[in-house]
Design an enzyme around this catalytic site. Structure first.
Site, PDB file in Angstrom:
ATOM      1  CB  CYS A 254       7.344  74.050 -36.334  1.00 21.75           C
ATOM      2  SG  CYS A 254       8.860  74.216 -37.299  1.00 21.75           S
TER       3      CYS A 254
ATOM      4  CG  HIS B  41      10.904  75.087 -31.906  1.00 22.78           C
ATOM      5  ND1 HIS B  41       9.746  74.346 -31.969  1.00 22.78           N
ATOM      6  CD2 HIS B  41      11.154  75.509 -33.175  1.00 22.78           C
ATOM      7  CE1 HIS B  41       9.326  74.312 -33.230  1.00 22.78           C
ATOM      8  NE2 HIS B  41      10.155  75.019 -33.988  1.00 22.78           N
ATOM      9  CD  GLU B  42      13.121  78.798 -33.960  1.00 22.26           C
ATOM     10  OE1 GLU B  42      13.577  78.417 -35.055  1.00 22.26           O
ATOM     11  OE2 GLU B  42      11.905  78.863 -33.736  1.00 22.26           O
TER      12      GLU B  42
ATOM     13  CG  HIS C  92      14.358  74.172 -36.876  1.00 20.99           C
ATOM     14  ND1 HIS C  92      13.619  73.388 -37.715  1.00 20.99           N
ATOM     15  CD2 HIS C  92      13.467  74.924 -36.185  1.00 20.99           C
ATOM     16  CE1 HIS C  92      12.322  73.667 -37.542  1.00 20.99           C
ATOM     17  NE2 HIS C  92      12.205  74.590 -36.614  1.00 20.99           N
TER      18      HIS C  92
HETATM   19 NI    NI Z   1      10.335  75.398 -36.040  1.00 15.91          NI
END
Ligand code: NI
Length: 182
Positions: free
Chosen positions: A103, A145-146, A149
């Site tokens: 990341c 993953h995105e 966030h």
């Molecule tokens: Ni990330």
């Protein structure tokens, strides 16, 4: 448009839940400028994806994919360049897969993270056009993953086995010869 500083783990803004983009903001100058900054920032860092909170903007906007191989993940499948706004993720089936992630907000480290192997994602592009895709493998991993966030979630929070967490240059010395600094 400027490359913006990427917030790093420890910054409280990475832990906040992002707000949905309101309908009137689709197609706006504000959104176009945000996306241009995100694209420039992601490209400068060789990122596979970037979420708005990583540059300090608490809106449900993510970018991922490039349409070409990523130097940070040279062996990963190509993911089409995608803007995804106000996403909704739905796992398809119960199968999970564990694989390495990094990341841009956690520079220099990689860890093995469990994710849904296959999922459907829905949301909107920058003009408010609906997106509805069912994907698997690396593409599904990047989306998860995105979108994490946007919930204030960083991948280390999902690691189950911390023996599979370490510095990229120690874990993958051959990869670092080809990739950018992270
Ligand atoms: Ni990330």
């Amino acid at each position: 448009m400027p490359v913006r500083p990427i917030l790093r783990m420890g910054d409280a803004r990475l832990l906040a839940v992002a707000e949905p983009v309101p309908e009137h903001a689709f197609g706006s100058v504000w959104l176009a400028e945000l996306l241009q900054d995100m694209r420039d920032t992601m490209a400068a860092a060789n990122g596979a994806g970037l979420a708005a909170p990583q540059i300090g903007v608490g809106s449900q906007v993510v970018l991922f994919g490039s349409g070409q191989p990523n130097p940070r993940y040279p062996d990963a499948p190509v993911v089409p360049p995608t803007v995804l706004i106000n996403p909704v993720l739905t796992p398809m089936g119960t199968e999970e897969a564990v694989d390495w992630e990094g990341c841009l907000s956690v520079p220099g480290l990689r860890g093995q993270v469990p994710r849904w192997q296959k999922l459907r994602y829905q949301g909107y592009d920058e003009n408010g056009q609906p997106i509805d895709r069912t994907v698997e493998g690396f593409h599904a991993r990047v989306v998860q993953h995105e979108c994490d966030h946007l919930q204030g979630m960083l991948y280390p929070m999902r690691i189950l086995d911390f023996r599979a967490f370490g510095f990229t240059d120690v874990l993958f010395p051959q990869l670092l010869a080809r990739a950018a600094d992270d």
